[in-house]
Enzyme design. Structure first.
Site, short mmCIF file in Angstrom:
data_model
loop_
_atom_site.label_atom_id
_atom_site.label_comp_id
_atom_site.label_asym_id
_atom_site.label_seq_id
_atom_site.Cartn_x
_atom_site.Cartn_y
_atom_site.Cartn_z
N SER A 16 19.86 5.16 9.31
CA SER A 16 18.59 4.79 9.94
C SER A 16 17.90 3.74 9.08
O SER A 16 18.11 3.68 7.88
CB SER A 16 17.70 6.02 10.04
N SER A 17 17.04 2.97 9.71
CA SER A 17 16.37 1.89 8.96
C SER A 17 15.36 2.44 7.96
O SER A 17 14.85 1.71 7.13
CB SER A 17 15.66 0.95 9.94
N CYS A 18 15.09 3.75 8.02
CA CYS A 18 14.11 4.30 7.08
C CYS A 18 14.72 4.47 5.69
O CYS A 18 14.05 4.89 4.75
CB CYS A 18 13.57 5.64 7.57
N TYR B 207 14.59 12.58 4.72
CA TYR B 207 15.61 12.10 5.68
C TYR B 207 16.29 10.86 5.11
O TYR B 207 17.51 10.72 5.17
CB TYR B 207 14.91 11.77 7.00
N HIS C 71 9.71 10.51 18.46
CA HIS C 71 9.36 9.19 17.93
C HIS C 71 8.30 8.60 18.85
O HIS C 71 7.99 9.14 19.91
CB HIS C 71 10.61 8.30 17.89
N ASN D 247 14.77 1.58 14.94
CA ASN D 247 14.24 2.65 15.81
C ASN D 247 14.89 2.55 17.19
O ASN D 247 14.83 1.52 17.83
CB ASN D 247 12.73 2.52 15.95
N LYS E 202 20.23 10.18 4.33
CA LYS E 202 20.98 9.11 5.00
C LYS E 202 21.55 8.11 3.97
O LYS E 202 22.64 7.57 4.15
CB LYS E 202 20.08 8.39 6.01
#
Ligand code: GFB
Length: 325
Positions: A114-116, A143, A186, A172, A147
Protein backbone atom coordinates in the site's frame (compact mmCIF):
# COMPACT_ATOMS: atom_id res chain seq x y z
CA UNK A 1 2.17 -3.20 -27.67
CA UNK A 2 2.36 -6.64 -26.00
CA UNK A 3 5.91 -7.89 -25.78
CA UNK A 4 6.48 -11.54 -24.85
CA UNK A 5 5.82 -12.04 -21.09
CA UNK A 6 8.73 -12.84 -18.78
CA UNK A 7 6.31 -15.21 -17.03
CA UNK A 8 3.44 -16.79 -18.96
CA UNK A 9 0.22 -17.57 -17.07
CA UNK A 10 -0.90 -20.01 -19.82
CA UNK A 11 -1.96 -23.30 -18.29
CA UNK A 12 -0.82 -22.25 -14.80
CA UNK A 13 -2.70 -22.61 -11.49
CA UNK A 14 -2.86 -19.28 -9.66
CA UNK A 15 -3.94 -19.02 -5.99
CA UNK A 16 -5.58 -15.69 -5.25
CA UNK A 17 -5.19 -15.33 -1.48
CA UNK A 18 -7.90 -12.86 -0.43
CA UNK A 19 -10.18 -13.67 -3.39
CA UNK A 20 -13.31 -12.40 -1.65
CA UNK A 21 -11.98 -8.90 -0.94
CA UNK A 22 -12.42 -5.91 -3.24
CA UNK A 23 -8.92 -6.24 -4.75
CA UNK A 24 -8.67 -10.05 -4.66
CA UNK A 25 -12.03 -10.51 -6.39
CA UNK A 26 -11.09 -7.97 -9.08
CA UNK A 27 -7.80 -9.81 -9.66
CA UNK A 28 -9.63 -13.16 -9.85
CA UNK A 29 -11.99 -11.62 -12.45
CA UNK A 30 -9.04 -10.23 -14.44
CA UNK A 31 -7.22 -13.61 -14.30
CA UNK A 32 -10.39 -15.09 -15.77
CA UNK A 33 -9.29 -13.49 -19.05
CA UNK A 34 -6.00 -15.43 -18.94
CA UNK A 35 -5.71 -19.10 -19.88
CA UNK A 36 -5.02 -20.16 -16.29
CA UNK A 37 -6.73 -22.01 -13.43
CA UNK A 38 -7.76 -19.86 -10.44
CA UNK A 39 -7.52 -21.40 -6.96
CA UNK A 40 -9.30 -19.95 -3.94
CA UNK A 41 -10.03 -21.02 -0.38
CA UNK A 42 -12.35 -19.50 2.21
CA UNK A 43 -11.14 -17.96 5.47
CA UNK A 44 -13.20 -20.61 7.27
CA UNK A 45 -11.17 -23.41 5.66
CA UNK A 46 -7.73 -21.76 5.93
CA UNK A 47 -6.85 -19.06 8.46
CA UNK A 48 -3.82 -17.47 6.79
CA UNK A 49 -2.53 -16.36 10.18
CA UNK A 50 -1.91 -20.02 11.09
CA UNK A 51 1.25 -21.43 9.46
CA UNK A 52 0.14 -25.07 9.68
CA UNK A 53 -3.11 -24.35 7.84
CA UNK A 54 -1.32 -22.43 5.08
CA UNK A 55 1.25 -25.24 4.66
CA UNK A 56 -1.44 -27.93 4.46
CA UNK A 57 -3.27 -25.95 1.76
CA UNK A 58 -0.10 -25.29 -0.25
CA UNK A 59 1.03 -28.94 0.02
CA UNK A 60 -2.37 -30.10 -1.21
CA UNK A 61 -2.85 -27.57 -4.03
CA UNK A 62 0.75 -26.73 -5.05
CA UNK A 63 -0.16 -23.60 -7.07
CA UNK A 64 2.25 -22.46 -9.78
CA UNK A 65 1.69 -18.80 -8.85
CA UNK A 66 0.29 -16.84 -5.90
CA UNK A 67 -1.37 -13.41 -5.67
CA UNK A 68 -1.11 -12.29 -2.04
CA UNK A 69 -4.05 -9.89 -1.83
CA UNK A 70 -5.26 -11.12 1.59
CA UNK A 71 -4.82 -8.54 4.34
CA UNK A 72 -6.56 -6.82 7.20
CA UNK A 73 -7.37 -3.42 5.67
CA UNK A 74 -9.28 -0.34 6.73
CA UNK A 75 -9.45 3.42 6.65
CA UNK A 76 -7.72 5.95 8.83
CA UNK A 77 -10.05 5.47 11.81
CA UNK A 78 -9.89 1.64 11.73
CA UNK A 79 -6.08 1.73 11.52
CA UNK A 80 -5.75 4.26 14.31
CA UNK A 81 -8.12 2.32 16.60
CA UNK A 82 -6.85 -1.26 16.08
CA UNK A 83 -3.03 -1.15 15.87
CA UNK A 84 -2.46 -4.69 17.20
CA UNK A 85 -4.90 -6.27 14.71
CA UNK A 86 -3.39 -4.40 11.78
CA UNK A 87 0.22 -5.29 12.54
CA UNK A 88 -0.30 -8.88 13.77
CA UNK A 89 -2.75 -10.12 11.13
CA UNK A 90 -0.81 -8.66 8.22
CA UNK A 91 2.60 -9.84 9.45
CA UNK A 92 1.34 -13.39 10.03
CA UNK A 93 -0.48 -13.62 6.68
CA UNK A 94 2.50 -12.48 4.61
CA UNK A 95 5.12 -14.47 6.54
CA UNK A 96 3.11 -17.70 6.28
CA UNK A 97 2.22 -17.36 2.61
CA UNK A 98 5.67 -16.22 1.42
CA UNK A 99 7.49 -18.98 3.33
CA UNK A 100 5.09 -21.71 2.22
CA UNK A 101 5.37 -20.43 -1.38
CA UNK A 102 9.12 -20.91 -1.21
CA UNK A 103 8.84 -24.36 0.35
CA UNK A 104 6.36 -25.56 -2.26
CA UNK A 105 8.27 -24.11 -5.22
CA UNK A 106 5.83 -21.44 -6.30
CA UNK A 107 7.20 -20.01 -9.58
CA UNK A 108 5.79 -16.47 -9.19
CA UNK A 109 4.31 -14.59 -6.23
CA UNK A 110 3.06 -11.01 -6.21
CA UNK A 111 2.63 -9.29 -2.83
CA UNK A 112 0.22 -6.36 -2.57
CA UNK A 113 1.32 -3.53 -0.30
CA UNK A 114 0.00 0.00 0.00
CA UNK A 115 1.15 3.56 -0.58
CA UNK A 116 1.05 4.16 3.18
CA UNK A 117 4.45 2.40 3.43
CA UNK A 118 6.13 5.68 2.46
CA UNK A 119 7.26 8.40 4.88
CA UNK A 120 4.61 10.88 5.96
CA UNK A 121 6.43 13.78 4.34
CA UNK A 122 8.09 12.04 1.40
CA UNK A 123 8.84 14.29 -1.59
CA UNK A 124 5.88 14.16 -4.00
CA UNK A 125 5.30 12.38 -6.27
CA UNK A 126 6.70 9.52 -4.21
CA UNK A 127 9.18 7.27 -6.01
CA UNK A 128 9.90 3.68 -4.95
CA UNK A 129 13.30 4.80 -3.65
CA UNK A 130 11.66 6.90 -0.87
CA UNK A 131 10.93 3.74 1.15
CA UNK A 132 12.37 3.91 4.70
CA UNK A 133 13.76 7.40 4.12
CA UNK A 134 11.77 9.06 6.93
CA UNK A 135 9.17 8.73 9.70
CA UNK A 136 5.83 7.11 8.90
CA UNK A 137 2.32 8.57 9.23
CA UNK A 138 1.23 7.87 12.82
CA UNK A 139 -2.38 6.84 12.06
CA UNK A 140 -1.35 3.79 10.04
CA UNK A 141 2.27 3.06 10.95
CA UNK A 142 1.28 -0.41 12.21
CA UNK A 143 -0.17 -1.44 8.85
CA UNK A 144 2.72 0.30 7.08
CA UNK A 145 5.38 -1.60 9.07
CA UNK A 146 3.61 -4.86 8.26
CA UNK A 147 3.45 -4.02 4.55
CA UNK A 148 7.10 -2.86 4.50
CA UNK A 149 7.95 -6.25 6.04
CA UNK A 150 6.09 -7.91 3.15
CA UNK A 151 8.28 -6.07 0.66
CA UNK A 152 11.38 -7.11 2.60
CA UNK A 153 10.21 -10.75 2.79
CA UNK A 154 9.94 -10.90 -1.01
CA UNK A 155 13.37 -9.28 -1.42
CA UNK A 156 14.99 -11.62 1.14
CA UNK A 157 13.49 -14.78 -0.41
CA UNK A 158 14.65 -13.63 -3.85
CA UNK A 159 18.18 -13.03 -2.53
CA UNK A 160 18.60 -16.16 -0.41
CA UNK A 161 16.44 -18.68 -2.31
CA UNK A 162 16.19 -17.21 -5.82
CA UNK A 163 12.38 -16.92 -5.53
CA UNK A 164 10.65 -14.85 -8.22
CA UNK A 165 8.53 -12.96 -5.67
CA UNK A 166 7.62 -9.35 -6.51
CA UNK A 167 5.86 -6.51 -4.65
CA UNK A 168 3.26 -4.06 -5.96
CA UNK A 169 2.45 -0.81 -4.12
CA UNK A 170 -1.03 0.41 -5.10
CA UNK A 171 -2.31 3.88 -4.23
CA UNK A 172 -5.75 4.28 -2.55
CA UNK A 173 -8.07 1.84 -4.34
CA UNK A 174 -11.86 1.92 -4.61
CA UNK A 175 -14.63 0.16 -6.51
CA UNK A 176 -17.33 -2.54 -6.30
CA UNK A 177 -17.20 -4.91 -3.30
CA UNK A 178 -15.47 -2.24 -1.22
CA UNK A 179 -16.23 -1.86 2.50
CA UNK A 180 -18.92 0.82 2.92
CA UNK A 181 -19.13 0.68 6.72
CA UNK A 182 -18.80 4.31 7.81
CA UNK A 183 -16.46 3.64 10.74
CA UNK A 184 -14.03 1.15 9.18
CA UNK A 185 -14.02 2.08 5.48
CA UNK A 186 -11.77 4.30 3.36
CA UNK A 187 -12.86 7.76 2.36
CA UNK A 188 -14.36 7.16 -1.08
CA UNK A 189 -16.87 4.42 -0.18
CA UNK A 190 -17.75 6.31 3.02
CA UNK A 191 -18.55 9.46 1.06
CA UNK A 192 -20.69 7.48 -1.42
CA UNK A 193 -22.70 5.92 1.42
CA UNK A 194 -23.04 9.26 3.23
CA UNK A 195 -24.07 11.18 0.10
CA UNK A 196 -26.63 8.52 -0.81
CA UNK A 197 -28.30 8.55 2.61
CA UNK A 198 -28.10 12.35 2.80
CA UNK A 199 -29.89 12.54 -0.55
CA UNK A 200 -32.54 10.00 0.48
CA UNK A 201 -33.11 11.80 3.78
CA UNK A 202 -32.98 15.29 2.19
CA UNK A 203 -30.31 16.24 4.74
CA UNK A 204 -29.04 19.82 4.85
CA UNK A 205 -25.38 18.81 4.83
CA UNK A 206 -22.97 15.89 4.83
CA UNK A 207 -20.06 15.27 7.25
CA UNK A 208 -16.58 15.06 5.78
CA UNK A 209 -13.84 13.97 8.21
CA UNK A 210 -10.88 16.28 8.72
CA UNK A 211 -10.17 19.62 7.06
CA UNK A 212 -10.73 18.43 3.48
CA UNK A 213 -7.25 19.77 2.66
CA UNK A 214 -5.29 16.46 2.45
CA UNK A 215 -4.79 15.25 -1.10
CA UNK A 216 -5.28 11.65 -2.21
CA UNK A 217 -4.82 9.65 -5.40
CA UNK A 218 -7.50 7.10 -6.31
CA UNK A 219 -7.22 4.15 -8.67
CA UNK A 220 -10.28 2.12 -9.72
CA UNK A 221 -9.91 -1.47 -8.55
CA UNK A 222 -10.22 -3.05 -12.04
CA UNK A 223 -7.26 -0.93 -13.19
CA UNK A 224 -5.28 -2.09 -10.14
CA UNK A 225 -6.12 -5.72 -10.93
CA UNK A 226 -4.96 -5.26 -14.53
CA UNK A 227 -1.72 -3.67 -13.30
CA UNK A 228 -1.04 -6.59 -10.92
CA UNK A 229 -1.48 -9.16 -13.71
CA UNK A 230 0.70 -7.00 -15.98
CA UNK A 231 3.49 -7.02 -13.37
CA UNK A 232 3.18 -10.81 -12.88
CA UNK A 233 3.76 -11.27 -16.61
CA UNK A 234 6.29 -8.53 -17.29
CA UNK A 235 8.24 -7.76 -14.10
CA UNK A 236 10.80 -9.64 -12.07
CA UNK A 237 12.98 -7.69 -9.64
CA UNK A 238 13.81 -6.91 -6.02
CA UNK A 239 12.30 -3.45 -5.89
CA UNK A 240 8.57 -2.90 -5.40
CA UNK A 241 6.63 -1.11 -8.16
CA UNK A 242 4.11 1.71 -7.56
CA UNK A 243 0.64 1.37 -9.12
CA UNK A 244 -1.44 4.54 -9.45
CA UNK A 245 -2.80 7.26 -11.71
CA UNK A 246 -0.19 9.94 -10.96
CA UNK A 247 -3.03 12.41 -10.27
CA UNK A 248 -4.39 13.49 -6.87
CA UNK A 249 -7.02 15.92 -5.54
CA UNK A 250 -8.04 17.47 -2.21
CA UNK A 251 -10.55 15.48 -0.16
CA UNK A 252 -12.92 18.47 -0.31
CA UNK A 253 -12.98 18.26 -4.13
CA UNK A 254 -13.45 14.50 -3.96
CA UNK A 255 -16.42 14.97 -1.62
CA UNK A 256 -18.00 17.47 -4.03
CA UNK A 257 -17.41 15.10 -6.98
CA UNK A 258 -19.09 12.24 -5.09
CA UNK A 259 -22.07 14.48 -4.22
CA UNK A 260 -22.38 15.48 -7.88
CA UNK A 261 -22.35 11.84 -9.04
CA UNK A 262 -24.78 10.72 -6.31
CA UNK A 263 -27.02 13.78 -6.78
CA UNK A 264 -26.80 15.21 -3.24
CA UNK A 265 -27.11 18.98 -3.41
CA UNK A 266 -26.60 19.82 0.28
CA UNK A 267 -23.55 21.44 1.87
CA UNK A 268 -20.32 19.80 3.03
CA UNK A 269 -19.47 20.08 6.72
CA UNK A 270 -15.83 19.47 7.74
CA UNK A 271 -15.44 17.66 11.06
CA UNK A 272 -11.94 18.69 12.15
CA UNK A 273 -12.19 16.50 15.25
CA UNK A 274 -11.37 13.63 12.89
CA UNK A 275 -7.74 13.04 11.75
CA UNK A 276 -6.46 14.26 8.37
CA UNK A 277 -3.72 11.62 8.20
CA UNK A 278 -0.83 12.19 5.85
CA UNK A 279 -1.11 15.48 3.95
CA UNK A 280 -0.39 13.88 0.58
CA UNK A 281 0.71 10.54 -0.92
CA UNK A 282 0.84 10.93 -4.69
CA UNK A 283 2.80 8.10 -6.31
CA UNK A 284 5.45 8.43 -9.00
CA UNK A 285 4.13 5.92 -11.55
CA UNK A 286 6.93 6.30 -14.13
CA UNK A 287 8.32 2.80 -13.47
CA UNK A 288 5.10 0.93 -14.24
CA UNK A 289 4.59 3.23 -17.25
CA UNK A 290 8.03 2.15 -18.50
CA UNK A 291 6.82 -1.45 -18.08
CA UNK A 292 4.00 -0.63 -20.50
CA UNK A 293 0.99 -0.14 -18.19
CA UNK A 294 -1.42 2.78 -17.81
CA UNK A 295 -4.77 3.17 -16.00
CA UNK A 296 -7.96 3.43 -18.08
CA UNK A 297 -10.85 4.37 -15.75
CA UNK A 298 -11.24 8.06 -14.82
CA UNK A 299 -12.15 9.02 -11.25
CA UNK A 300 -15.62 10.26 -12.24
CA UNK A 301 -16.39 7.09 -14.23
CA UNK A 302 -15.02 4.94 -11.41
CA UNK A 303 -17.25 6.69 -8.85
CA UNK A 304 -20.26 6.24 -11.15
CA UNK A 305 -19.57 2.50 -11.51
CA UNK A 306 -18.99 2.15 -7.75
CA UNK A 307 -22.19 4.02 -6.88
CA UNK A 308 -24.15 1.78 -9.28
CA UNK A 309 -22.72 -1.31 -7.57
CA UNK A 310 -23.56 0.22 -4.17
CA UNK A 311 -27.18 0.83 -5.22
CA UNK A 312 -27.51 -2.75 -6.49
CA UNK A 313 -25.84 -4.37 -3.49
CA UNK A 314 -25.58 -2.19 -0.40
CA UNK A 315 -28.07 0.64 -0.28
CA UNK A 316 -30.91 0.16 2.12
CA UNK A 317 -32.24 1.10 5.55
CA UNK A 318 -29.27 -0.47 7.30
CA UNK A 319 -26.94 2.19 5.92
CA UNK A 320 -26.83 4.68 8.74
CA UNK A 321 -24.83 7.84 8.05
CA UNK A 322 -23.89 10.65 10.36
CA UNK A 323 -25.59 13.34 8.32
CA UNK A 324 -27.10 16.57 9.52
CA UNK A 325 -30.90 16.19 9.49
O1 GFB B 1 -9.25 6.84 3.04
P1 GFB B 1 -8.79 7.17 4.40
O2 GFB B 1 -9.53 6.61 5.56
O3 GFB B 1 -7.29 6.69 4.57
O4 GFB B 1 -8.75 8.78 4.61
P2 GFB B 1 -5.86 7.30 4.25
C1 GFB B 1 -8.30 9.61 3.58
C2 GFB B 1 -8.64 11.05 3.96
O5 GFB B 1 -10.07 11.21 3.81
C3 GFB B 1 -8.32 11.41 5.41
C4 GFB B 1 -10.59 11.87 4.95
O6 GFB B 1 -7.83 12.74 5.43
C5 GFB B 1 -9.70 11.37 6.07
O7 GFB B 1 -9.81 12.24 7.20
N1 GFB B 1 -12.01 11.54 5.12
C6 GFB B 1 -13.01 12.43 4.96
C7 GFB B 1 -12.53 10.34 5.44
N2 GFB B 1 -14.20 11.85 5.22
C8 GFB B 1 -13.93 10.54 5.53
C9 GFB B 1 -14.77 9.45 5.89
O8 GFB B 1 -16.00 9.56 6.01
N3 GFB B 1 -14.15 8.25 6.10
C10 GFB B 1 -12.79 8.11 5.99
N4 GFB B 1 -12.25 6.88 6.18
N5 GFB B 1 -11.94 9.14 5.67
C11 GFB B 1 -5.27 4.79 4.50
C12 GFB B 1 -4.50 3.95 5.49
O9 GFB B 1 -4.95 6.13 4.80
O10 GFB B 1 -4.87 4.56 3.16
C13 GFB B 1 -4.62 2.50 5.12
O11 GFB B 1 -5.00 4.19 6.79
C14 GFB B 1 -4.29 2.27 3.67
O12 GFB B 1 -3.74 1.78 5.92
C15 GFB B 1 -5.08 3.20 2.78
O13 GFB B 1 -2.93 2.48 3.46
C16 GFB B 1 -4.72 3.01 1.32
O14 GFB B 1 -5.67 7.44 2.78
O15 GFB B 1 -5.59 8.51 5.10
Amino acid sequence: MHKEPLYSLKGKSVWVAGHRGMVGSAIADRLGKEDCEILAVSRREVDLRRAEQVEAWMERMRPDAVVLAAARVGGIFANDSNPADFIYDNLMIEANVVDAARRFDVEKLVFLGSSCIYPRLAAQPISESALLSGPLEKTNEWYAIAKISGVKLCQAYRRQHGCDFISAMPTNLYGPRDNFDLMTSHVLPALIAKAHVAKEERAASLDVWGSGLPRREFLYVDDAADAVVHLMKHYSGEEHVNIGTGVDLPIADLAQLVCDVVGFRGALRFDVSKPDGTPRKLLDVSRIAELGWRPRVSLEEGIERTYLWYLQNQAGPRVRAHVEA
